[in-house]
Motif scaffolding. Structure first.
Motif, PDB file in Angstrom:
ATOM      1  N   ASP A  82       0.834  -1.182  -0.162  1.00  0.00           N
ATOM      2  CA  ASP A  82       0.021   0.058  -0.254  1.00  0.00           C
ATOM      3  C   ASP A  82       0.912   1.305  -0.144  1.00  0.00           C
ATOM      4  OD1 ASP A  82      -2.261   1.619  -0.014  1.00  0.00           O
ATOM      5  OD2 ASP A  82      -3.024   0.889   2.056  1.00  0.00           O
ATOM      6  N   GLY A  83       0.086   2.411  -0.116  1.00  0.00           N
ATOM      7  CA  GLY A  83       1.095   3.587  -0.251  1.00  0.00           C
ATOM      8  C   GLY A  83       1.074   4.204   1.142  1.00  0.00           C
ATOM      9  N   GLY A 118      -6.304   3.605  11.361  1.00  0.00           N
ATOM     10  CA  GLY A 118      -7.551   3.081  10.546  1.00  0.00           C
ATOM     11  C   GLY A 118      -7.131   2.717   9.060  1.00  0.00           C
ATOM     12  N   LEU A 119      -6.285   3.577   8.336  1.00  0.00           N
ATOM     13  CA  LEU A 119      -5.913   3.238   6.935  1.00  0.00           C
ATOM     14  C   LEU A 119      -4.976   1.873   7.055  1.00  0.00           C
ATOM     15  CD1 LEU A 119      -5.064   6.795   5.471  1.00  0.00           C
ATOM     16  CD2 LEU A 119      -7.010   5.271   5.010  1.00  0.00           C
ATOM     17  N   THR A 120      -4.268   1.900   7.966  1.00  0.00           N
ATOM     18  CA  THR A 120      -3.338   0.562   8.019  1.00  0.00           C
ATOM     19  C   THR A 120      -4.290  -0.743   8.221  1.00  0.00           C
ATOM     20  OG1 THR A 120      -1.354   1.859   9.084  1.00  0.00           O
ATOM     21  CG2 THR A 120      -1.552  -0.435   9.100  1.00  0.00           C
ATOM     22  N   ARG A 121      -5.255  -0.593   9.263  1.00  0.00           N
ATOM     23  CA  ARG A 121      -5.925  -1.757   9.488  1.00  0.00           C
ATOM     24  C   ARG A 121      -6.828  -1.982   8.382  1.00  0.00           C
ATOM     25  NH1 ARG A 121      -6.956  -3.954  14.567  1.00  0.00           N
ATOM     26  NH2 ARG A 121      -8.206  -5.529  13.132  1.00  0.00           N
ATOM     27  N   LEU A 124      -4.662  -3.801   5.939  1.00  0.00           N
ATOM     28  CA  LEU A 124      -4.417  -5.211   6.409  1.00  0.00           C
ATOM     29  C   LEU A 124      -5.668  -6.269   6.122  1.00  0.00           C
ATOM     30  CD1 LEU A 124      -2.620  -4.409   9.774  1.00  0.00           C
ATOM     31  CD2 LEU A 124      -1.378  -5.594   7.827  1.00  0.00           C
ATOM     32  N   ALA A 125      -6.697  -5.819   6.550  1.00  0.00           N
ATOM     33  CA  ALA A 125      -7.890  -6.629   6.121  1.00  0.00           C
ATOM     34  C   ALA A 125      -8.053  -7.025   4.559  1.00  0.00           C
ATOM     35  CB  ALA A 125      -9.156  -6.039   6.496  1.00  0.00           C
ATOM     36  N   ARG A 126      -7.512  -6.183   3.700  1.00  0.00           N
ATOM     37  CA  ARG A 126      -7.494  -6.377   2.180  1.00  0.00           C
ATOM     38  C   ARG A 126      -6.225  -7.013   1.745  1.00  0.00           C
ATOM     39  NH1 ARG A 126     -10.859  -2.681   3.859  1.00  0.00           N
ATOM     40  NH2 ARG A 126     -12.769  -1.980   2.489  1.00  0.00           N
ATOM     41  N   PHE A 148       0.090  -4.948  15.172  1.00  0.00           N
ATOM     42  CA  PHE A 148       0.080  -6.022  16.315  1.00  0.00           C
ATOM     43  C   PHE A 148      -1.449  -6.348  16.681  1.00  0.00           C
ATOM     44  CE2 PHE A 148       4.459  -4.316  17.997  1.00  0.00           C
ATOM     45  CZ  PHE A 148       5.363  -4.759  16.903  1.00  0.00           C
ATOM     46  N   ALA A 149      -2.149  -5.330  16.602  1.00  0.00           N
ATOM     47  CA  ALA A 149      -3.617  -5.587  17.110  1.00  0.00           C
ATOM     48  C   ALA A 149      -4.180  -6.516  16.000  1.00  0.00           C
ATOM     49  CB  ALA A 149      -4.265  -4.278  16.970  1.00  0.00           C
ATOM     50  N   PHE A 150      -3.897  -6.453  14.589  1.00  0.00           N
ATOM     51  CA  PHE A 150      -4.404  -7.123  13.846  1.00  0.00           C
ATOM     52  C   PHE A 150      -3.957  -8.801  13.997  1.00  0.00           C
ATOM     53  CE2 PHE A 150      -3.669  -9.235   9.563  1.00  0.00           C
ATOM     54  CZ  PHE A 150      -4.988  -9.055   9.097  1.00  0.00           C
ATOM     55  N   TYR A 151      -3.034  -8.936  14.184  1.00  0.00           N
ATOM     56  CA  TYR A 151      -2.276 -10.263  14.420  1.00  0.00           C
ATOM     57  C   TYR A 151      -2.840 -10.887  15.972  1.00  0.00           C
ATOM     58  CZ  TYR A 151       0.285  -9.882  10.202  1.00  0.00           C
ATOM     59  OH  TYR A 151       0.462  -9.687   8.643  1.00  0.00           O
TER      60      TYR A 151
END
Length: 431
Positions: free
Chosen positions: A299-300, A322-325, A328-330, A351-354
């Motif tokens: 991503d950019g 928010g943009l990073t999460r 990651l979902a995509r 870290f929250a995502f994983y």
């Protein structure tokens, strides 16, 4: 029936039919192996940091970490305050915050690109390129380097082509003379519009490898997608797919350029962002073109910097998180970071995502490994995704191998086996 004996059942086709079909598909089989080798199985950094070539210094990696820690100390000095800003669930607050701080102390930057393109304002490019090579070589020798480091050269368009080629030559020559090309070397070719520009980069690297008796194909590069023509050609074909082919196996990544691409489409400056529909379309095409090829998509960035009073910093942090999460979902597992203040929210989001999905992913993979019953019927392709998810969490520091082993009963080697199965494993039917 003895072991190895095959049950006798009635068939209608002669044995030669299968042989003839296999012979007719031999070229296709070879093409599949060559064009779609799958993920390389190496670590993918969660971000790329760009530092202008005239600003890059021996302490850049450490200074970014120190500035990020100072931002936390000033604007979110404890887990509760940081979680409140980002909306983290209570059980995630402490593990995420402590891991973010540990990451900033231990490995603040995973991938650093010394920039000789848009961000470069210096007037002594030869000197700065040679200095970048010397500093990067020294960093790898003394252990202060980021895992991945390299340069972004100027593009292959006529006005700057010769300068870009010379800068790359100066930089790579400096590395070779300083002891050799480091394993974490990464190069970025920006503003690629035609596949022929990718081919030109391949020829350039071939010439350098030959000049220094390096293994053919040793040097790879990322392709930066910043123009509409790099997504859709005049004849309606997906240019980015042709670019991957043109790289002849050297392409390591496709990096989305948020602002150049948005401007190319006429998107107003106030709406140029990673979640704009134009950005979603471009990255979706990149993702499909790269799938299975071993080329990774990044991503950019956001240009909203977390600077100023605390309220403004918190607003910028929430936007970046928010943009990073969302990315990651995509399945865009990498992005760009423009400022040290972006590092806390980059790592918090990763870290929250994983950690949010860790226990469920571990349980599903453990059931699959044991062929145990569960509420989800997973297939080999899903096991591959689960293994990859856990490995990415381990690589960035979101997870520890001990906790993964405790919940899965698997070693890292086991996870790597699931994440990178043989081609036939994904298509074989369950017995």
């Amino acid at each position: 029936m003895g072991q190895g004996q095959q049950e006798q059942v009635a068939t209608s086709l002669a044995g030669t039919v299968g042989e003839e079909i296999s012979a007719s598909l031999a070229e296709v089989d070879a093409e599949l192996e060559r064009v779609y080798p799958g993920d390389p199985g190496t670590r993918q950094p969660v971000h790329t940091v760009y530092v202008p070539g005239d600003v890059f210094a021996a302490d850049t990696v450490r200074s970014w970490g120190d500035r990020a820690l100072a931002a936390l100390d000033e604007h979110a000095p404890d887990a509760a305050s940081f979680a409140a800003v980002l909306g983290l669930a209570g059980e995630l607050a402490e593990p995420v915050y402590s891991r973010v701080r540990a990451k900033l102390e231990r490995e603040p930057i995973e991938d650093l690109r010394v920039d000789f393109e848009d961000g470069y304002q210096g007037g002594h490019e030869d000197r700065d390129a040679a200095r970048a090579a010397r500093l990067i070589a020294e960093a790898y020798r003394d252990g202060s380097a980021a895992p991945y480091m390299g340069i972004r050269m100027k593009c292959m368009e006529a006005p700057v082509r010769d300068r870009g080629i010379r800068t790359l030559d100066v930089f790579l020559t400096g590395l070779v003379e300083a002891g050799g090309l480091p394993g974490g070397l990464v190069l970025t070719l920006p503003k690629v519009t035609y596949p022929e520009q990718v081919t030109a980069m391949v020829r350039l690297l071939e010439a350098f490898e030959k000049a220094h008796s390096l293994e053919p194909g040793r040097i790879g590069f990322e392709i930066q997608i910043e123009t509409s023509q790099s997504i859709l050609a005049a004849d309606g074909t997906a240019t980015v797919a042709r670019m991957i082919r043109a790289a002849e196996g050297r392409a390591t990544g496709l990096h989305y350029g948020t602002f150049d691409y948005s401007a190319c489409l006429g998107v107003s400056a106030a709406y140029q962002a990673g979640d704009h529909p134009a950005a979603d379309h471009a990255k979706a095409v990149m993702q499909v073109a790269a799938a299975g090829t071993g080329v990774r998509v990044s991503d950019g960035s956001t240009n909203v910097l977390p600077v100023g009073p605390t309220e403004k910093v918190h607003d910028a942090w929430r936007l970046h998180y928010g943009l990073t999460r969302r990315a990651l979902a995509r399945a865009y597992y990498q992005g760009w970071d423009m400022h040290p203040g972006h590092l806390p929210t980059r790592y918090a989001a990763v870290f929250a995502f994983y950690r949010e999905g860790f226990e469920q992913a571990a349980a599903r993979l453990a059931r699959y490994a044991d062929r145990a019953a569960g509420d989800v019927m997973d297939e080999p392709a899903t096991a591959k995704a689960l293994g990859g998810y856990l490995l990415r969490g381990l690589d960035c520091g979101a997870l520890d191998i001990a906790e993964v082993a405790r919940l899965t009963g698997l070693t890292r080697a086991d996870l790597e086996g699931f994440a990178a199965p043989r081609r036939g494993d994904l298509t074989a039917s369950a017995e």
